[in-house]
Design an enzyme around this catalytic site. Structure first.
Site, PDB file in Angstrom:
ATOM      1  N   GLY A   1     -54.026 -62.857  75.538  1.00 33.94           N
ATOM      2  CA  GLY A   1     -55.277 -63.081  76.253  1.00 33.94           C
ATOM      3  C   GLY A   1     -56.176 -61.883  76.416  1.00 33.94           C
ATOM      4  O   GLY A   1     -57.117 -61.933  77.209  1.00 33.94           O
TER       5      GLY A   1
ATOM      6  N   ASP B   1     -52.958 -76.770  68.281  1.00 32.43           N
ATOM      7  CA  ASP B   1     -52.863 -76.283  66.912  1.00 32.43           C
ATOM      8  C   ASP B   1     -54.261 -76.216  66.311  1.00 32.43           C
ATOM      9  O   ASP B   1     -55.013 -77.202  66.356  1.00 32.43           O
ATOM     10  CB  ASP B   1     -51.975 -77.241  66.106  1.00 32.43           C
TER      11      ASP B   1
ATOM     12  N   LYS C   1     -59.302 -61.435  62.043  1.00 33.39           N
ATOM     13  CA  LYS C   1     -58.476 -60.373  61.466  1.00 33.39           C
ATOM     14  C   LYS C   1     -58.119 -60.717  60.026  1.00 33.39           C
ATOM     15  O   LYS C   1     -57.836 -61.877  59.702  1.00 33.39           O
ATOM     16  CB  LYS C   1     -57.203 -60.191  62.284  1.00 33.39           C
TER      17      LYS C   1
END
Length: 329
Positions: free
Chosen positions: A53, A91, A156
């Site tokens: 978080g 998901d 990323k």
């Protein structure tokens, strides 16, 4: 002693705890924002693969402080609550997750989608790069469902041999794609961040999580990625030499001469994978030494048995055995 050495070798790890961030990765998003002004005009943001978080913390403070800000965090794992952040345990490859995100925004698309997720690395670079690329494409796929035209997507990446193909796929959906390396990201790491601005999906593109992002069912005018299409993406380093070096060890002595004090993590993991080992350690059952009296097998059975030599028959053998037995005390 272990805590002190861990603090000493990573200055951003130490600064994250001192400033109340849940992880050192918070500085990566802050440095990316300083370079690209990611939060400018953003009122709705989505944090994919959010646990523990730290990026959601940054978003809630930077966007939530504007009054009408709203942040949605998505992860398969449970995450400790954060003020101003709506959590979805779901998901990112499922359409239901995208619909739930839109519901929290009351039908409005998001201005910013970020993803700092990464797979459990194996050490095999080709496998790790492939898994990271698939995770990024999954994040991009759900971003096509929730991101507004002109929005921004940050994720990323692992810079590897075939990363230019990934850049090509991103350039199909965004007018600007750059590769950024924050100062807080270690130089020894192959991680970087794809900063994609100006979301502009091709005409005729319909988001569909059940299909790949690029296949031959779309208009052939924009689907030109047959094979390893190569494009050059600018590489940007975020921060200057005045910032801390993430690969350098800094002394624990403070500038004012005061003694360093260890700071515990802001938010410990809720259900770490090593939780069972911690429980066994508290009970003294981790790597417990097995004593011989606790083992039901006799000591004779545990000794290594020599190879059995062929028996030699002799007529004198019984008489010798009787003599040996008679001589024994």
């Amino acid at each position: 002693m272990g805590r002190t050495s861990k603090d000493k070798r990573d200055v951003y790890y130490r600064l994250a705890k001192e400033n109340g961030w849940r992880a050192r990765s918070a500085f990566k998003l802050l440095q990316l924002d300083k370079e690209f002004q990611l939060f400018q005009g953003v009122t709705r943001a989505v944090d994919l693969c959010a646990a523990p978080g730290s990026w959601s913390q940054v978003l809630s403070q930077k966007i939530g402080g504007q009054g009408s800000g709203h942040v949605v965090a998505v992860d398969l794992q449970a995450m400790a609550p954060l003020p101003g952040v709506v959590q979805i345990q779901g998901d990112i490859t499922q359409l239901s997750t995208a619909k739930e995100i839109i519901q929290h925004f009351k039908g409005c698309p998001a201005d910013l989608v970020v993803c700092d997720g990464a797979p459990d690395v194996t050490g095999l670079h080709d496998v790790d790069e492939y898994m990271q690329a698939q995770l990024l494409l999954a994040a991009l796929n759900i971003a096509t469902h929730v991101l507004k035209p002109g929005g921004c997507f940050v994720a990323k990446i692992f810079r590897g041999r075939d990363v230019t193909l990934l850049y090509s796929q991103l350039r199909v959906f965004f007018s600007s794609v750059l590769c950024a390396k924050p100062r807080s990201s270690r130089n020894s790491s192959i991680e970087a961040f794809a900063v994609c601005q100006g979301y502009d999906p091709p005409e005729g593109f319909i988001p569909d999580l059940s299909k790949p992002l690029l296949d031959h069912s779309y208009d052939p005018d924009f689907n030109q990625l047959d094979g390893p299409t190569r494009i050059i993406v600018p590489f940007v380093t975020c921060g200057d030499l005045s910032s801390y070096d993430s690969d350098r060890s800094y002394p624990l002595d403070l500038e004012d001469g005061s003694k360093y004090k260890y700071t515990p993590p802001t938010q410990p993991p809720i259900s770490p994978p090593y939780q069972e080992a911690c429980t066994l350690k508290k009970k003294g059952q981790l790597a417990k030494e097995i004593r011989p009296q606790d083992c039901p097998i006799s000591r004779v059975d545990t000794l290594p048995q020599p190879l059995v030599a062929p028996q030699r028959h002799s007529l004198l053998a019984p008489e010798m055995e009787d003599n040996e037995m008679s001589c024994s005390p």
